[in-house]
Design a protein around this motif. Sequence first.
Motif, PDB file in Angstrom:
ATOM      1  N   ASN A  32      12.570 -25.315  65.189  1.00 59.73           N
ATOM      2  CA  ASN A  32      11.362 -25.031  64.997  1.00 59.73           C
ATOM      3  C   ASN A  32      11.216 -23.555  64.427  1.00 59.73           C
ATOM      4  N   ALA A  33      11.987 -22.771  65.228  1.00 65.13           N
ATOM      5  CA  ALA A  33      11.781 -21.137  64.771  1.00 65.13           C
ATOM      6  C   ALA A  33      12.249 -21.053  63.507  1.00 65.13           C
ATOM      7  N   PHE A  34      13.307 -21.640  63.109  1.00 64.52           N
ATOM      8  CA  PHE A  34      13.789 -21.450  61.766  1.00 64.52           C
ATOM      9  C   PHE A  34      12.962 -22.000  60.577  1.00 64.52           C
ATOM     10  N   GLU A  35      12.341 -23.305  60.990  1.00 68.04           N
ATOM     11  CA  GLU A  35      11.192 -23.760  60.030  1.00 68.04           C
ATOM     12  C   GLU A  35       9.876 -22.735  59.786  1.00 68.04           C
ATOM     13  N   LEU A  36       9.606 -22.385  61.036  1.00 70.82           N
ATOM     14  CA  LEU A  36       8.559 -21.549  60.957  1.00 70.82           C
ATOM     15  C   LEU A  36       9.082 -20.300  60.069  1.00 70.82           C
ATOM     16  N   TRP A  37      10.075 -19.585  60.248  1.00 73.14           N
ATOM     17  CA  TRP A  37      10.440 -18.330  59.312  1.00 73.14           C
ATOM     18  C   TRP A  37      10.354 -18.719  57.641  1.00 73.14           C
ATOM     19  N   LEU A  38      11.034 -19.698  57.663  1.00 70.32           N
ATOM     20  CA  LEU A  38      11.317 -20.339  56.324  1.00 70.32           C
ATOM     21  C   LEU A  38       9.959 -20.518  55.661  1.00 70.32           C
ATOM     22  N   ARG A  39       9.228 -21.140  56.162  1.00 72.48           N
ATOM     23  CA  ARG A  39       7.864 -21.251  55.818  1.00 72.48           C
ATOM     24  C   ARG A  39       7.166 -19.995  55.387  1.00 72.48           C
ATOM     25  N   LEU A  40       7.186 -19.014  56.397  1.00 73.07           N
ATOM     26  CA  LEU A  40       6.520 -17.811  56.421  1.00 73.07           C
ATOM     27  C   LEU A  40       7.023 -17.373  55.155  1.00 73.07           C
ATOM     28  N   VAL A  41       8.264 -17.012  55.112  1.00 74.02           N
ATOM     29  CA  VAL A  41       8.925 -16.175  54.044  1.00 74.02           C
ATOM     30  C   VAL A  41       8.704 -16.809  52.689  1.00 74.02           C
ATOM     31  N   ASN A  42       8.679 -18.153  52.785  1.00 72.06           N
ATOM     32  CA  ASN A  42       8.608 -18.641  51.207  1.00 72.06           C
ATOM     33  C   ASN A  42       7.023 -18.429  50.852  1.00 72.06           C
ATOM     34  N   GLU A  43       6.184 -18.490  51.811  1.00 70.19           N
ATOM     35  CA  GLU A  43       4.727 -18.141  51.491  1.00 70.19           C
ATOM     36  C   GLU A  43       4.466 -16.920  51.039  1.00 70.19           C
ATOM     37  N   LEU A  44       5.081 -15.884  51.692  1.00 68.88           N
ATOM     38  CA  LEU A  44       4.805 -14.607  51.501  1.00 68.88           C
ATOM     39  C   LEU A  44       5.640 -14.100  50.038  1.00 68.88           C
ATOM     40  N   SER A  45       6.843 -14.627  50.104  1.00 63.60           N
ATOM     41  CA  SER A  45       7.547 -14.380  48.861  1.00 63.60           C
ATOM     42  C   SER A  45       6.826 -14.969  47.405  1.00 63.60           C
ATOM     43  N   GLN A  46       6.112 -16.261  47.449  1.00 66.14           N
ATOM     44  CA  GLN A  46       5.682 -16.783  46.402  1.00 66.14           C
ATOM     45  C   GLN A  46       4.319 -16.096  46.133  1.00 66.14           C
ATOM     46  N   PHE A  47       3.536 -15.541  47.122  1.00 68.49           N
ATOM     47  CA  PHE A  47       2.354 -14.991  47.138  1.00 68.49           C
ATOM     48  C   PHE A  47       2.706 -13.566  46.311  1.00 68.49           C
ATOM     49  N   GLY A  48       3.506 -12.906  46.840  1.00 69.22           N
ATOM     50  CA  GLY A  48       3.953 -11.522  46.040  1.00 69.22           C
ATOM     51  C   GLY A  48       4.341 -11.634  44.525  1.00 69.22           C
ATOM     52  N   ALA A  49       4.939 -12.778  44.485  1.00 70.09           N
ATOM     53  CA  ALA A  49       5.443 -12.876  43.034  1.00 70.09           C
ATOM     54  C   ALA A  49       4.194 -13.239  42.208  1.00 70.09           C
ATOM     55  N   ASP A  50       3.370 -14.135  42.725  1.00 66.32           N
ATOM     56  CA  ASP A  50       2.240 -14.350  42.139  1.00 66.32           C
ATOM     57  C   ASP A  50       1.132 -13.233  41.809  1.00 66.32           C
ATOM     58  N   ARG A  51       1.023 -12.346  42.816  1.00 64.32           N
ATOM     59  CA  ARG A  51       0.364 -11.134  42.671  1.00 64.32           C
ATOM     60  C   ARG A  51       0.822 -10.092  41.587  1.00 64.32           C
ATOM     61  N   ILE A  52       2.153  -9.903  41.539  1.00 64.48           N
ATOM     62  CA  ILE A  52       2.696  -9.128  40.619  1.00 64.48           C
ATOM     63  C   ILE A  52       2.677  -9.791  39.178  1.00 64.48           C
ATOM     64  N   CYS A  53       2.772 -10.930  39.150  1.00 71.69           N
ATOM     65  CA  CYS A  53       2.387 -11.636  37.499  1.00 71.69           C
ATOM     66  C   CYS A  53       0.980 -11.312  37.180  1.00 71.69           C
ATOM     67  N   GLU A  54       0.255 -11.490  38.206  1.00 69.00           N
ATOM     68  CA  GLU A  54      -1.498 -11.203  37.839  1.00 69.00           C
ATOM     69  C   GLU A  54      -1.527  -9.790  37.483  1.00 69.00           C
ATOM     70  N   THR A  55      -0.900  -8.750  38.174  1.00 65.03           N
ATOM     71  CA  THR A  55      -0.970  -7.329  37.935  1.00 65.03           C
ATOM     72  C   THR A  55      -0.240  -7.025  36.392  1.00 65.03           C
ATOM     73  N   VAL A  56       0.815  -7.595  36.191  1.00 62.14           N
ATOM     74  CA  VAL A  56       1.397  -7.565  34.858  1.00 62.14           C
ATOM     75  C   VAL A  56       0.458  -7.991  33.761  1.00 62.14           C
ATOM     76  N   LYS A  57      -0.037  -9.120  33.870  1.00 59.34           N
ATOM     77  CA  LYS A  57      -0.893  -9.677  32.980  1.00 59.34           C
ATOM     78  C   LYS A  57      -2.135  -8.862  32.791  1.00 59.34           C
ATOM     79  N   THR A  58      -2.814  -8.428  33.726  1.00 61.46           N
ATOM     80  CA  THR A  58      -3.906  -7.864  33.498  1.00 61.46           C
ATOM     81  C   THR A  58      -3.486  -6.313  32.791  1.00 61.46           C
ATOM     82  N   GLN A  59      -2.426  -5.813  33.295  1.00 63.54           N
ATOM     83  CA  GLN A  59      -2.130  -4.440  32.557  1.00 63.54           C
ATOM     84  C   GLN A  59      -1.874  -4.750  30.958  1.00 63.54           C
ATOM     85  N   GLN A  60      -1.225  -5.855  30.671  1.00 67.33           N
ATOM     86  CA  GLN A  60      -1.054  -6.182  29.118  1.00 67.33           C
ATOM     87  C   GLN A  60      -2.431  -6.446  28.465  1.00 67.33           C
ATOM     88  N   GLN A  61      -3.391  -7.215  29.124  1.00 67.70           N
ATOM     89  CA  GLN A  61      -4.673  -7.143  28.774  1.00 67.70           C
ATOM     90  C   GLN A  61      -5.365  -6.058  28.511  1.00 67.70           C
TER      91      GLN A  61
END
Length: 110
Positions: A32-61
């Motif tokens: 249970n602990a392992f699954e919880l941490w995997l879900r949290l890390v996955n969610e946070l990593s994906q969110f961070g990557a999405d935000r970086i992409c949005e920032t780069v896209k906005t800078q290009q615009q």
Amino acid sequence: MTFSKRPNATSALPENGGLRQASFLLQGGSSNAFELWLRLVNELSQFGADRICETVKTQQQMMHCRNIPEIAHLRAQWLQKAMDQYAAEAGRLAEIWREAVERTVRIRAD
């Protein structure tokens, strides 16, 4: 004023519901602990990557803008989208914690 480099060993830990909750979840079992941490890390990593992409896209615009009002408009859109995405992310993280707590309580009740 000087500060000690070592923490005060005699001070009590503050009462923190988040620490108690995390401790309770981890006691539910290693899978249970392992699954919880995997879900949290996955969610946070994906969110961070999405935000970086949005920032780069906005800078290009912004680099294609011809005047300051266009840049200000793009910046305002970027900021509003970021605030909306951070609020949604907080909701997703809260949902992961809620599910984990419910699952742990069910396991302990059985």
